[in-house]
Design an enzyme around this catalytic site. Structure first.
Site, PDB file in Angstrom:
ATOM      1  N   ASP A  13      37.940  42.260  36.429  1.00  0.00           N
ATOM      2  CA  ASP A  13      38.005  40.720  37.082  1.00  0.00           C
ATOM      3  C   ASP A  13      39.222  40.338  36.583  1.00  0.00           C
ATOM      4  O   ASP A  13      40.273  40.923  35.756  1.00  0.00           O
ATOM      5  CB  ASP A  13      36.711  39.871  36.483  1.00  0.00           C
ATOM      6  CG  ASP A  13      37.001  38.641  37.114  1.00  0.00           C
ATOM      7  OD1 ASP A  13      37.400  38.301  38.045  1.00  0.00           O
ATOM      8  OD2 ASP A  13      36.654  37.474  36.107  1.00  0.00           O
ATOM      9  N   ASP A  15      40.558  36.169  36.153  1.00  0.00           N
ATOM     10  CA  ASP A  15      40.104  34.903  35.554  1.00  0.00           C
ATOM     11  C   ASP A  15      39.248  34.825  34.510  1.00  0.00           C
ATOM     12  O   ASP A  15      38.042  35.290  34.801  1.00  0.00           O
ATOM     13  CB  ASP A  15      39.844  33.535  36.630  1.00  0.00           C
ATOM     14  CG  ASP A  15      41.015  33.328  37.704  1.00  0.00           C
ATOM     15  OD1 ASP A  15      42.217  33.150  37.131  1.00  0.00           O
ATOM     16  OD2 ASP A  15      40.823  33.280  38.899  1.00  0.00           O
TER      17      ASP A  15
END
Length: 225
Positions: A13, A15
């Site tokens: 991922d 953020d």
């Protein structure tokens, strides 16, 4: 064993996992709430972590009424976010070390993010990191977003690796659900959200940091076949 299967690729991922951005988004959304006369709290933000902007817009109207000016609110948020990120964007601890280790092993890696490609290029480009990933799946690459498995399935397809042999690294509950649904070995590295019982059930590990993930990878490589 560190992982139940051989790790042939790693999908990150962005953020809150690669970039320490969630705290910036939260501050901007709380500030914008004050401008628009609503009480946007840290708890409200936590309920939105891992969701897309349109999904958050629906949640805002549910909270503050159908007439709430979602577009104007997000315009203010993104303007503040740009200013804050220009000054404050930082890599999460351990990013460079884990990428260096994957380089040494020759293990491909990708990104599966709910953010747009413009943000990916801008924020990772600032650290010259985009070139270190073999595949990127951003918001507009899929029609079904996290917690659906589509972003992770597409990342595996682009990497040319069976999802069962991909390690997924996530900080959010929707992201963990997506990676687990894709059949990946999932590790949660908590940021804004703490792991609950569901996260423990869906993850092969809950890691304190990317340094912890690196230790798990090293232990896995060193384990006898």
């Amino acid at each position: 064993m560190s992982f139940p299967r051989r790790v042939d690729a790693v999908v990150f991922d962005m953020d809150g996992l690669l970039l320490d951005t969630e705290i910036v988004y939260r501050a901007a959304m709380i500030e914008a709430g004050q401008v628009f006369g609503v009480q946007f709290t840290g708890e409200t933000y936590a309920s939105m972590v891992g969701k897309t902007t349109p999904e958050c817009g629906v949640m805002l109207r549910e909270l503050y009424g159908e007439e709430f000016p979602v577009q104007a609110y997000f315009e203010r948020v993104w303007a503040d976010v740009e200013d804050l990120l220009e000054a404050e964007t930082k890599l999460k601890a351990g990013v460079i070390e884990i990428l260096d280790y994957l380089d040494d092993l020759g293990v491909p890696r990708g990104i599966a993010t709910s953010n747009g490609m413009v943000a990916v290029e801008k924020y990772l480009g600032r650290f010259d990191l985009l070139r270190r990933f073999n595949a990127v799946v951003a918001h507009h690459d899929v029609t079904k977003h996290k917690p659906n498995p589509d972003p992770y399935l597409l990342a595996a397809e682009r990497l040319g690796v069976d999802p069962a042999h991909c390690l997924a690294l996530e900080d959010s509950h929707p992201g963990v659900r997506a990676a687990h649904a894709a059949g990946m070995m999932t590790v949660m590295v908590p940021d804004i959200l703490d792991p609950n019982e569901e996260m423990h059930d869906k993850c092969v590990h809950i890691a304190d940091s990317l340094h912890h993930v690196l230790d798990l990878l090293k232990a896995s490589v060193e384990e006898p076949a």
